[in-house]
Design an enzyme around this catalytic site. Structure first.
Site, PDB file in Angstrom:
ATOM      1  N   TRP A 335       0.793  -1.216  -0.087  1.00  0.00           N
ATOM      2  CA  TRP A 335      -0.018  -0.002   0.031  1.00  0.00           C
ATOM      3  C   TRP A 335       0.813   1.202   0.100  1.00  0.00           C
ATOM      4  O   TRP A 335       0.308   2.423  -0.344  1.00  0.00           O
ATOM      5  CB  TRP A 335      -0.829  -0.035   1.228  1.00  0.00           C
ATOM      6  CG  TRP A 335      -0.365   0.221   2.417  1.00  0.00           C
ATOM      7  CD1 TRP A 335       0.718  -0.627   3.106  1.00  0.00           C
ATOM      8  CD2 TRP A 335      -0.638   1.268   3.401  1.00  0.00           C
ATOM      9  NE1 TRP A 335       1.176  -0.158   4.402  1.00  0.00           N
ATOM     10  CE2 TRP A 335       0.274   0.748   4.734  1.00  0.00           C
ATOM     11  CE3 TRP A 335      -1.435   2.269   3.718  1.00  0.00           C
ATOM     12  CZ2 TRP A 335       0.373   1.750   5.955  1.00  0.00           C
ATOM     13  CZ3 TRP A 335      -1.469   2.869   4.944  1.00  0.00           C
ATOM     14  CH2 TRP A 335      -0.851   2.767   5.984  1.00  0.00           C
ATOM     15  N   ASP A 336       2.108   1.111   0.384  1.00  0.00           N
ATOM     16  CA  ASP A 336       3.171   2.405   0.493  1.00  0.00           C
ATOM     17  C   ASP A 336       2.973   3.129  -0.822  1.00  0.00           C
ATOM     18  O   ASP A 336       3.005   4.211  -0.959  1.00  0.00           O
ATOM     19  CB  ASP A 336       4.445   1.797   0.405  1.00  0.00           C
ATOM     20  CG  ASP A 336       4.678   0.644   1.609  1.00  0.00           C
ATOM     21  OD1 ASP A 336       3.799  -0.017   1.961  1.00  0.00           O
ATOM     22  OD2 ASP A 336       5.956   0.728   2.040  1.00  0.00           O
ATOM     23  N   GLU A 475       0.477  -2.797  12.599  1.00  0.00           N
ATOM     24  CA  GLU A 475       0.659  -4.325  12.464  1.00  0.00           C
ATOM     25  C   GLU A 475       1.011  -4.940  13.955  1.00  0.00           C
ATOM     26  O   GLU A 475       1.196  -6.237  13.949  1.00  0.00           O
ATOM     27  CB  GLU A 475       1.901  -4.622  11.604  1.00  0.00           C
ATOM     28  CG  GLU A 475       1.535  -4.161  10.054  1.00  0.00           C
ATOM     29  CD  GLU A 475       2.106  -4.660   9.152  1.00  0.00           C
ATOM     30  OE1 GLU A 475       3.669  -4.854   9.367  1.00  0.00           O
ATOM     31  OE2 GLU A 475       1.988  -4.567   7.864  1.00  0.00           O
ATOM     32  N   LYS A 575       2.730   0.085  16.343  1.00  0.00           N
ATOM     33  CA  LYS A 575       4.109  -0.056  15.470  1.00  0.00           C
ATOM     34  C   LYS A 575       4.112   1.137  14.700  1.00  0.00           C
ATOM     35  O   LYS A 575       5.009   1.841  14.343  1.00  0.00           O
ATOM     36  CB  LYS A 575       4.014  -1.043  14.470  1.00  0.00           C
ATOM     37  CG  LYS A 575       5.094  -1.333  13.449  1.00  0.00           C
ATOM     38  CD  LYS A 575       4.982  -2.601  12.495  1.00  0.00           C
ATOM     39  CE  LYS A 575       6.058  -2.731  11.704  1.00  0.00           C
ATOM     40  NZ  LYS A 575       5.601  -3.771  10.648  1.00  0.00           N
ATOM     41  N   GLN A 576       2.899   1.536  14.252  1.00  0.00           N
ATOM     42  CA  GLN A 576       3.007   3.018  13.412  1.00  0.00           C
ATOM     43  C   GLN A 576       1.531   3.659  13.464  1.00  0.00           C
ATOM     44  O   GLN A 576       0.641   3.020  14.059  1.00  0.00           O
ATOM     45  CB  GLN A 576       3.192   2.619  11.847  1.00  0.00           C
ATOM     46  CG  GLN A 576       2.221   1.419  11.093  1.00  0.00           C
ATOM     47  CD  GLN A 576       2.726   0.726  10.249  1.00  0.00           C
ATOM     48  OE1 GLN A 576       3.092  -0.407  10.419  1.00  0.00           O
ATOM     49  NE2 GLN A 576       2.561   1.252   8.954  1.00  0.00           N
TER      50      GLN A 576
HETATM   51  C1  BGC Z   1       4.878  -1.743   7.773  1.00  0.00           C
HETATM   52  C2  BGC Z   1       3.748  -1.825   6.373  1.00  0.00           C
HETATM   53  C3  BGC Z   1       4.475  -1.491   5.072  1.00  0.00           C
HETATM   54  C4  BGC Z   1       5.611  -2.551   4.817  1.00  0.00           C
HETATM   55  C5  BGC Z   1       6.261  -2.196   3.770  1.00  0.00           C
HETATM   56  C6  BGC Z   1       5.819  -2.819   7.120  1.00  0.00           C
HETATM   57  O1  BGC Z   1       6.842  -2.770   8.239  1.00  0.00           O
HETATM   58  O2  BGC Z   1       4.133  -2.037   8.709  1.00  0.00           O
HETATM   59  O3  BGC Z   1       2.900  -0.884   6.833  1.00  0.00           O
HETATM   60  O4  BGC Z   1       3.834  -1.599   4.238  1.00  0.00           O
HETATM   61  O5  BGC Z   1       6.569  -2.422   5.910  1.00  0.00           O
HETATM   62  O6  BGC Z   1       6.999  -1.051   3.669  1.00  0.00           O
END
Ligand code: BGC
Length: 751
Positions: A335-336, A475, A575-576
């Site tokens: 999704w980035d 996550e 985490k984010q």
């Molecule tokens: C993040 C995801 C991201 C992926 C790729 C993961 O560590 O939690 O949101 O899409 O890394 O960058």
């Protein structure tokens, strides 16, 4: 554009070989080449990647972006001593990546173990004029003695992806005692790669060739007097045939093409490539006047890498989470791309944003399959995507070496917000461009198929609809019900499918009433009286712990050394950005008090272990008119790749974090935000910035915005409506606006 900055490596440091191999990688969207040194060092991982060339090395292995045979490496001996900067003495060293031209230059003065001194100059570039062309030049000058130099270089197909070999050698030849050519086929036989290369040496050298153990090489031998310089120019063409195309004449036309390139010579080829870079910089560059050293460089770095990673030549390829700079995340697309990278293109080169959406549209079949296999309707896009649109997420995470067990990767099963993120990007594209043709064909189909997925994904509870067992962007919190981010984005997805179907799809009463019903009954977690929105149904019931230690090591996932994933799941640990991410994505949803309340509540609970986190907090802080807080987040976001940590970028650039550097400047500090069909500008510049200026495309107009703390100047190539600090204004040509000291709110409530 001579002031475009460079990235400089001032010290030869084996600890940072891979970091700089990533940061200084060459790229033109078609090809990416890691900036490994010519000489071999056990610490460096070489890498050359073609966009869209994925392959599975074995049934149990994930499909991955193939690390191609190496062309960069050179074995250099001077009077029998192998050139190795770790041996002897390194008297001076400097390596520079010039963002303006994509040229990499390394200059060193080295004293060999036997005490002889040499100047080494290594230059290279990957052409943006001819995507398949990569050129290298190495010059060696002995200071104080005559010497004999041997250089062996060519095509080295012993390169693997961490031991996994994807390619069979099908043909290896040397034409006319000059041009080396090797042709490879993936083991599944559906892709071919041809590498054609030749070296020109001056002064004249004795030349021979060898082909052994997957290495095809030219050996050049030359004698030099003190002060005389040996120059070796190496020209390579790297071509590919994907998707089962059978190349009739693989490599045949390359011989003529390569010799035409060689006739032009290194300088002229560099000039042609640099001209393309320069035109591109004029279209995209953000310039900033900042009291903090490095801010301009961070912006130039981000845009350089955005250009390097974006496969504008091929709509069947998209952008991997590590671009084309390393093996990380197997080259997969997340999704980035839609959320962190596509917006940059949308406001600079909207046709690229369109192409990235077409990549998803062309892969609808894979999304339909995945939905069906999981018992859903519509389009469930893969959490990790390659070329075919199938789910590429590895089923299992890294092995626990104490137990020998692996944990399932849950993202492909439950991280479904990606579906709505793609729909969000479709709408963002349409709002910024008004591209009816796209919406009528690809756009509305993407919106309707993703909406169909959400209808089938919902669970009825007491008459309401809920989304159960999902993972939001955070996550560290898995398998929850009614993740606010997911529910609101799903709601937006369905609302937009409803809205655009009216104009762009054939009337379908039954489907429309299903959409209406979903919208009427979907549960949207509401803010508490203090404004905080629950991240999910159970989040507030979980305990908190002091995260100071882990936040200090953000990005390292060090919490997982002290707690199991299951334990982390049962605490208020992010985490984010999650609710904060939601407020960023749908800025019209809630006003500043809710933004502030959620930032204040969730930030202390967020470790920022994902590179997608800090910049988003920064933008939301800027929207709360907290530019200094925003600036701290932005600076920290810039350090994700550019900071001093030796290994965090070893396996590739953080593509989303590069996009976020641009987002932070334009959407954060300059406050450019699309509120449905309106373009709002609500600046909040940090004290360190005197001004920021950048181009911006909106609804077919090309704008150029220049901002200081007091004033916004807009130049537009035609009439355009803008909302500057809350006031609607029409600009045609040039206009200046006074910026009130406190900025102004922008919110209009409701989806
Ligand atoms: C993040 C995801 C991201 C992926 C790729 C993961 O560590 O939690 O949101 O899409 O890394 O960058």
């Amino acid at each position: 554009m001579s002031d475009i900055s460079s990235l400089v490596e001032a010290r030869f440091d084996p600890q940072r070989h891979n970091k700089y191999a990533t940061l200084m990688a060459a790229g033109n969207g078609y090809l990416g080449i890691r900036a490994t040194h010519e000489e071999g060092y056990t610490t460096q991982t070489r890498g050359m990647f073609l966009a869209g060339l994925y392959h599975r090395a074995g049934e149990e292995e994930p499909r991955e972006l193939v690390n191609l045979p190496d062309v960069v490496g050179m074995h250099i001996e001077i009077d029998g001593e192998i050139v190795n900067l770790l041996a002897g003495k390194l008297l001076s060293y400097r390596r520079e990546l010039r963002f303006a031209t994509g040229e990499l230059r390394r200059e060193a003065v080295w004293e060999s173990v036997s005490g002889q001194r040499y100047t080494l100059l290594c230059e290279r570039f990957l052409s943006r004029h001819n995507n398949a062309l990569f050129c290298q030049r190495i010059s060696i000058t002995p200071h104080n003695s005559e010497c004999c130099i041997n250089i062996a270089t060519g095509i080295d197909a012993t390169q693997t992806n961490a031991g996994r070999q994807h390619l069979d050698e099908t043909q290896v030849r040397v034409f006319d005692q000059q041009t080396m050519q090797a042709i490879y086929r993936t083991r599944s036989k559906d892709a071919h790669v041809a590498i054609t290369c030749a070296c020109l040496v001056s002064p004249r050298a004795q030349v021979s060739f060898s082909a052994k153990n997957r290495r095809l090489q030219q050996h050049s031998f030359c004698e030099l007097k003190p002060g005389e310089t040996l120059t070796l120019d190496k020209y390579c063409l790297i071509e590919r045939w994907l998707d089962g195309e059978v190349p009739k004449e693989a490599g045949q036309t390359s011989l003529a093409q390569l010799s035409a390139c060689m006739e032009q010579g290194y300088e002229a080829l560099l000039g042609a490539s640099a001209a393309v870079w320069q035109a591109w910089w004029r279209q995209c560059r953000v310039t900033v006047q900042s009291a903090t050293q490095g801010d301009q460089r961070a912006l130039d770095f981000a845009l350089y890498h955005l250009a390097a990673m974006t496969p504008v030549h091929d709509e069947r390829s998209s952008i991997g989470a590590k671009g084309l700079t390393g093996e990380g995340y197997k080259g997969h697309v997340f999704w980035d791309t839609e959320v962190f990278l596509l917006p940059v293109h949308l406001y600079t080169q909207p046709e690229i944003a369109r192409q990235l959406l077409r990549y998803r549209w062309l892969n609808l079949a894979g999304a339909h399959n995945k939905a069906q296999q999981n018992g859903f309707a519509g389009a469930l896009f893969p959490w990790e995507s390659g070329r075919t649109g199938e789910e590429e997420t590895p089923a299992w995470a890294a092995i626990n070496i104490r137990t020998g067990l692996r944990q399932k990767v849950a993202s492909a099963l439950a991280e479904h917000h990606l579906v709505a993120d793609i729909a969000w990007a479709v709408v963002a594209y349409y709002q910024a461009t008004g591209d009816d043709a796209f919406m009528a064909k690809e756009g509305v189909e993407l919106l309707r198929e993703t909406a169909r997925f959400w209808l089938s994904r919902a669970t009825e509870v007491d008459g309401a609809l809920e989304l159960h067992d999902v993972i939001g962007p955070d996550e560290y919190t898995e398998h929850v019900n009614n993740n606010a981010y997911t529910n609101y984005l799903a709601c937006y997805n369905v609302a937009m499918a409803r809205h655009f179907s009216k104009r762009f799809a054939k009337p379908d009463e039954a489907f429309s009433s299903q959409l209406d019903d979903f919208l009427a009954r979907l549960r949207l977690p509401q803010p508490r009286p203090d404004g905080v929105i629950p991240q999910d149904d159970t989040f507030f019931s979980k305990p908190t712990i002091d995260l100071t230690r882990y936040k200090a090591n953000a990005g390292s996932q060090s919490i997982l050394l002290d707690y199991s994933r299951a334990e982390v799941n049962e605490m208020q640990i992010l985490k984010q950005a999650d609710v904060v991410m939601l407020l960023y994505m749908l800025p019209w949803l809630y006003g500043e008090p809710v933004l502030r309340a959620n930032l204040a509540y969730y930030e202390p609970r967020t470790i920022h272990d994902s590179s997608l986190s800090k910049a988003i907090h920064g933008i939301v802080a800027a929207r709360c008119h907290e530019p200094e807080q925003a600036y701290r987040f932005w600076r920290e976001g810039c350090q994700i790749d550019l900071g001093d940590a030796p290994h965090s970028s070893d396996d590739g650039i953080h593509a989303a974090a590069s996009g976020a550097i641009w987002l932070g400047a334009v959407q954060g500090f300059a406050g450019v935000v699309a509120m449905q069909d309106e373009l709002h500008i609500n600046p909040a510049l940090p004290k360190a910035w005197t001004s920021v200026a950048f181009p911006c495309c909106w609804r077919g107009r090309k704008l150029y915005l220049t901002l200081t703390h007091q004033q916004l100047s807009v130049e537009s190539d035609g009439p355009v409506m803008l909302h500057v600090c809350g006031k609607a204004v029409e600009v045609d040509g040039r206009a200046d606006f006074f910026i009130p000291a406190s900025g102004s709110g922008t919110s209009q409530e409701g989806i």
